[in-house]
Motif scaffolding. Structure first.
Motif, PDB file in Angstrom:
ATOM      1  N   ASN A   1       0.837  -1.193   0.000  1.00  0.00           N
ATOM      2  CA  ASN A   1       0.000   0.000   0.000  1.00  0.00           C
ATOM      3  C   ASN A   1       0.878   1.251   0.000  1.00  0.00           C
ATOM      4  O   ASN A   1       0.992   1.945   0.992  1.00  0.00           O
ATOM      5  CB  ASN A   1      -0.937  -0.008   1.214  1.00  0.00           C
ATOM      6  CG  ASN A   1      -1.988   1.072   1.139  1.00  0.00           C
ATOM      7  OD1 ASN A   1      -2.172   1.693   0.109  1.00  0.00           O
ATOM      8  ND2 ASN A   1      -2.682   1.296   2.234  1.00  0.00           N
TER       9      ASN A   1
ATOM     10  N   GLN B   1       4.452   2.023  -6.119  1.00  0.00           N
ATOM     11  CA  GLN B   1       3.810   0.836  -6.673  1.00  0.00           C
ATOM     12  C   GLN B   1       4.314   0.543  -8.082  1.00  0.00           C
ATOM     13  O   GLN B   1       4.497  -0.628  -8.446  1.00  0.00           O
ATOM     14  CB  GLN B   1       2.287   0.973  -6.644  1.00  0.00           C
ATOM     15  CG  GLN B   1       1.737   0.848  -5.241  1.00  0.00           C
ATOM     16  CD  GLN B   1       0.288   0.416  -5.219  1.00  0.00           C
ATOM     17  OE1 GLN B   1      -0.245  -0.111  -6.189  1.00  0.00           O
ATOM     18  NE2 GLN B   1      -0.358   0.638  -4.087  1.00  0.00           N
TER      19      GLN B   1
ATOM     20  N   GLU C   1      -5.733  -2.140  -2.285  1.00  0.00           N
ATOM     21  CA  GLU C   1      -4.530  -1.313  -2.114  1.00  0.00           C
ATOM     22  C   GLU C   1      -3.806  -1.056  -3.434  1.00  0.00           C
ATOM     23  O   GLU C   1      -3.052  -0.096  -3.554  1.00  0.00           O
ATOM     24  CB  GLU C   1      -3.527  -1.999  -1.163  1.00  0.00           C
ATOM     25  CG  GLU C   1      -4.043  -2.270   0.225  1.00  0.00           C
ATOM     26  CD  GLU C   1      -4.698  -3.640   0.370  1.00  0.00           C
ATOM     27  OE1 GLU C   1      -4.844  -4.088   1.512  1.00  0.00           O
ATOM     28  OE2 GLU C   1      -5.071  -4.269  -0.637  1.00  0.00           O
TER      29      GLU C   1
END
Length: 130
Positions: free
Chosen positions: A46, A52, A119
């Motif tokens: 997350n 990410q 997430e």
């Protein structure tokens, strides 16, 4: 193997992708499942979009190299994101990774409602040739 990149315009160069790639005499093709920001123990990470993207690309690199392929031969990169504005704000992370590996794949960017876990913000699906 011979790669012929076809990009009849110049604008896509600013985004780091090709309109089409012709592959001649390929020894193999690797179709990668979507890679996301999952930790090595299978938990969703997350983090920010930039974080990410970085982790997802690290995971993609691991899969490609484990199969004996090279990122420079990435010919297709589909991108699924939960936010196109956030993705474009962090685009430098992806562009830098592609440039580092000498890859200018074909690509499609799609905004989706959700990915496998709440997430997750981005997923990369790739095709690589040998």
């Amino acid at each position: 193997m011979e790669l012929n990149k076809i990009s009849p315009w110049a604008w896509q160069d600013n985004f780091g992708y090709s309109q089409a790639i012709e592959v001649k005499q390929s020894e193999g093709t690797l179709y990668c499942s979507g890679q996301t920001a999952m930790t090595a123990d299978g938990q969703p990470f997350n983090g920010t979009m930039e974080e990410q993207i970085a982790l997802s690309l690290d995971n993609l690199k691991t899969v490609i190299e484990k199969a004996g392929y090279e990122i420079k031969n990435l010919v297709r990169l589909n991108i699924y994101t939960t936010s196109i504005p956030e993705t474009f704000a962090a685009w430098g992370t992806l562009a830098g990774w592609l440039q580092k590996h000498g890859s200018v794949p074909t690509s499609t960017l799609l905004e989706v409602k959700a990915l496998a876990f709440p997430e997750l913000k981005i997923e990369f699906e790739a095709t690589v040739i040998k």
